[in-house]
Enzyme design. Sequence first.
Site, short mmCIF file in Angstrom:
data_model
loop_
_atom_site.label_atom_id
_atom_site.label_comp_id
_atom_site.label_asym_id
_atom_site.label_seq_id
_atom_site.Cartn_x
_atom_site.Cartn_y
_atom_site.Cartn_z
CG HIS A 115 -2.04 -0.88 1.15
ND1 HIS A 115 -2.02 -2.38 0.79
CD2 HIS A 115 -3.45 -0.53 1.17
CE1 HIS A 115 -3.31 -2.70 0.69
NE2 HIS A 115 -4.25 -1.85 1.06
CG HIS A 169 2.45 -3.38 6.46
ND1 HIS A 169 3.19 -4.49 5.70
CD2 HIS A 169 1.53 -3.35 5.48
CE1 HIS A 169 2.55 -4.68 4.54
NE2 HIS A 169 1.46 -4.26 4.52
#
Length: 260
Positions: A115, A169
């Site tokens: 992303h 993440h």
Amino acid sequence: MMASLRYPMKDNTVPSWAVPIIAIVVPMIFIVGIYIKRRNVYDLHHAILGLLFSVLITAILTVSIKDAVGRPRPDFFWRCFPDGVPKYNNITGGVICHGQRSVIEEGHKSFPSGHSSGCFAGLGFLSWYLAGKIKAFDRRGHVAKLCIVLLPLLLATMVAVSRVSDYWHHWHDVFAGGVLGLVVASFCYLQFFPPPYSKHGVWPHAYFEHIHQTEGERNIQSTTNANLHHQSLSLDLSGSNEIRTPSHALDSMEEGSRAQ
């Protein structure tokens, strides 16, 4: 392992299908809008090429690094043990994951953040593009121009931060993904456009090459026309001399006949 108990799996704040919209569609809207206003087809063509190259190259690098590194995500415990109860092999002591295989495999793709890299690749290219169009680095001290340039990077940063808050993440993954996307975007922009601080930073390289080529053709054509004009004048002068020579001869002959 106990630290992972604080990070249950959460839904994505920014789903995966939204990344192409943020990284490609949003910059494309600005590029098309500037084309409608200024009507420069060279700028439209090379801006779209640079944007697509930036996102595509970043995606390839990100996927390759993900598969090579295989770093577990922060929520990997809950991917491995969906019920929160860990299981181990009684003989070897190895971990026995009883979650879905696809979910577990996805849990090994934390580094770098896709992303973050994708959004910084597209929106980072947009920042470069806007900086060149509004002449943000013209040394006149317009802070508003700088804010406009930083807005796409702010949006990319918000997407990256959401990946940490969703426990998908680590912050290292987000930082590395952002740097990767921004570096690729910078290379792709400078491949097609001059630096924004340059006096020719508004339009792509191909546009200025077209202008120089057109000017060269005009100079050659003007030189050719001048040479043709000069040759025509010389032909006219020589023709007039040829016409005058027989007339003088006739006059002399008439004068001779009269003298006789």
